[in-house]
Motif scaffolding. Structure first.
Motif: not given
Length: 583
Positions: A537-553
């Motif tokens: 849901x979060x990533x599909x809110x983006x239309x042009x640019x997406x930033x994901x911040x966090x750990x792989x775990x």
């Protein structure tokens, strides 16, 4: 020590949950402790978004090593209690007991009745047929859906809408749900006119004001495309011009949970189209379905891979799981509406499937244009100074409408509400940076402050999820501005219903919205709230640019988890078919 006392001392229960158990104890002091504990957990389950409590899986509701009773003995104690009704048939109304045990689930009676009434209402609509001569619109159908003979799923959805009173159209972002709706509504309008009847009365609705606004914008774009392709202007003129919230459509009654339109006073509509159906909770969907008149059509649009509603129930998923409604649904394949600059589809598909290794590889290798992975970052305000610059610029704008438009270009989304990476903590830091006030000082009005309404106010037509901005008017009077039909509306900040800052928003609150640029901030440590549905849901809110911040775990843990809800609706819909006579 009793289970109820342990639950209370552990802090697992809300005051309301414990109060229910204590009320039952006062009514009958001989009530077994396990029954009282189950009652409190049934109340807690609703607060967590479930329709009922499952005594066989108590740790789904309270994840702790507590002295849980044996599931079989617990169920027997519940069956024997005078506070628990056990209906004989799923369509039978339960007796006036506060709790209902059915299908192995313990319900608060009200929520069992919502499930029962919703299932009956859906079966009522699904069992009705539509009148109309398809032959009169064959040429128009062929023009609107030239690939129908090649298995075009949008054409299949339109075919269903000409035959079925209940239609379910699902699909991810950009799969053409709104385009399909515009075309099939044109077909329904043309069909009525060819039969010498008035154009059907059509209502468009969505759960939130922002989702309704997006629905209106999408339909207007689709209508312009149809006009450019040569569709008769008279047909397009009969399309609805705006969408409303579901609450506004049903007609709110101040200070009550009831609506003006219900089973006894149905909606004056021939077709009701609801977008973002995954966001509609159990009570609201029940009331909507009951308000759909006999002979009217209900079309539900949604993405079943998104988060379920914040309130009780995962209604869309439950409806889609019912085999009895298989012939009423079409799932459109992914096309993705994001701009050509944002290459999101592979990542979204990996997240949807829970493929953590693939998702992390896509994030790390930089192969997806305009998708940026900030691995290990847990402070977006330091990692991305442009966030604060964007919000500071809002305060310099004179036009509130333009300020609201600019505000929606970028949004900071969080998985959690509390904690250092949660919406509340980040908003406090942002408020301090923009206003000059110390963190911990109660937030005040300041130019450029973004506001999120958190409680419906029907008289002011402000609804949970609406976003506004604080700016002075031409006389310097501090006001809060919100989008409205035909422009913006101004309110004195002191007159607003419950609200909070909206610089950072939880993913749940952002559902139904889109932003040009999204920064998703994940928590430093794993949480039960995290799931593949939340990330999708979060990533599909983006239309042009997406930033994901966090750990792989944290990402790996989230993608291993489903946002599951306990519900009996899917089973109930399937069971009803064996007891109900066809209409």
């Amino acid at each position: 020590m009793s289970l109820l006392r342990v639950l209370r001392q552990s802090g697992a229960l809300r005051t309301l949950d414990d109060a229910l158990a204590q009320s039952l104890r006062r009514l009958d002091p001989s009530t077994p402790d396990d029954v009282l504990a189950a009652a409190s957990l049934a109340s807690l389950a609703v607060a967590q978004g479930h329709a009922a409590f499952d005594p066989t899986q108590p740790r789904q509701f309270v994840d702790a090593d507590l002295p849980w009773p044996d599931a079989g003995a617990w169920l027997q104690a519940l069956q024997a209690s005078g506070f628990v009704s056990t209906p004989g048939l799923p369509e039978s109304e339960s007796v006036a007991a506060p709790l209902v045990l059915e299908g192995g689930l313990l319900y608060l009676r009200r929520y069992r009745e919502y499930e029962r009434r919703l299932a009956l209402g859906l079966q009522r609509i699904a069992g009705q047929s539509l009148e109309g001569d398809d032959a009169t619109i064959q040429s128009l159908f062929a023009a609107l859906f030239p690939d129908a003979a090649n298995g075009d799923l949008q054409a299949r959805a339109a075919e269903l809408a000409l035959q079925r009173a209940l239609v379910l159209i699902t699909g991810g972002p950009g799969t053409g749900k709104t385009t399909t709706i515009a075309r099939l509504l044109v077909l329904r309008i043309a069909q009525a006119i060819a039969a010498g009847k008035p154009a059907p009365r059509i209502a468009l609705a969505a759960p939130t004001g922002r989702a309704a606004e997006r629905m209106s914008e999408s339909l207007h774009r689709a209508a312009r495309q149809l006009e450019a392709s040569g569709v008769d202007g008279d047909l397009l003129a009969a399309l609805p011009s705006t969408a409303s919230t579901l609450h506004r459509l049903l007609g709110t009654i101040a200070d009550t949970a009831r609506f003006r339109h219900d089973a006894d006073n149905p909606l004056p509509c021939d077709i009701v189209v609801v977008d973002e159906a995954s966001m509609v909770d159990l009570p609201l969907m029940c009331k909507l379905v009951e308000a759909v008149a006999d002979g009217a059509q209900l079309i539900l649009l949604g993405d079943a891979d998104q988060l379920p509603s914040v309130e009780a129930g995962d209604v869309l998923a439950a409806i889609l799981s019912a085999d009895t409604l298989r012939d009423h649904r079409v799932h459109l394949r992914r096309g993705w509406r994001q701009s050509a600059a944002l290459q999101l589809a592979p990542l979204a598909e990996a997240v949807r499937e829970g493929a953590s290794a693939e998702a992390l590889a896509l994030l790390r290798d930089g192969s997806l244009s305009n998708v940026h992975f900030h691995e290990g970052v847990d402070d977006p305000l330091q990692a991305r100074p442009r966030l604060l610059e964007h919000w500071r610029a809002l305060a310099t704008l004179d036009d509130p409408a333009e300020a609201l438009k600019q505000a929606n270009h970028l949004r900071l989304l969080t998985a959690l509400r509390e904690g250092p990476q949660g919406a509340r903590g980040l908003n406090a830091r942002i408020e301090a940076s923009l206003s000059g006030r110390r963190i911990g000082t109660p937030p005040a009005w300041f130019p450029g402050r973004l506001l999120l309404i958190t409680r419906n106010h029907y008289q002011q037509r402000l609804f949970n999820g609406d976003v506004g901005i604080c700016l002075p008017d031409e006389h310097g009077v501090p006001l809060a501005w919100f989008a409205g039909e035909g422009g913006v509306r101004a309110f004195h900040p002191a007159a607003l219903p419950a609200h909070e800052s909206a610089f950072a928003m939880t993913v749940h609150k952002a559902q139904g919205s889109e932003f040009d640029e999204v920064w998703l901030q994940l928590p430093r440590a794993d949480s039960r709230v995290l799931s593949r549905e939340l990330l999708y849901t979060a990533i599909t809110r983006a239309r042009e640019v997406l930033h994901v911040a966090g750990s792989a775990e944290v990402i790996t843990a989230a993608l291993s988890r489903h946002a599951s809800r306990v519900s009996g609706l899917g089973r109930r819909l399937s069971t009803f078919s064996t007891h109900q006579e066809p209409q």
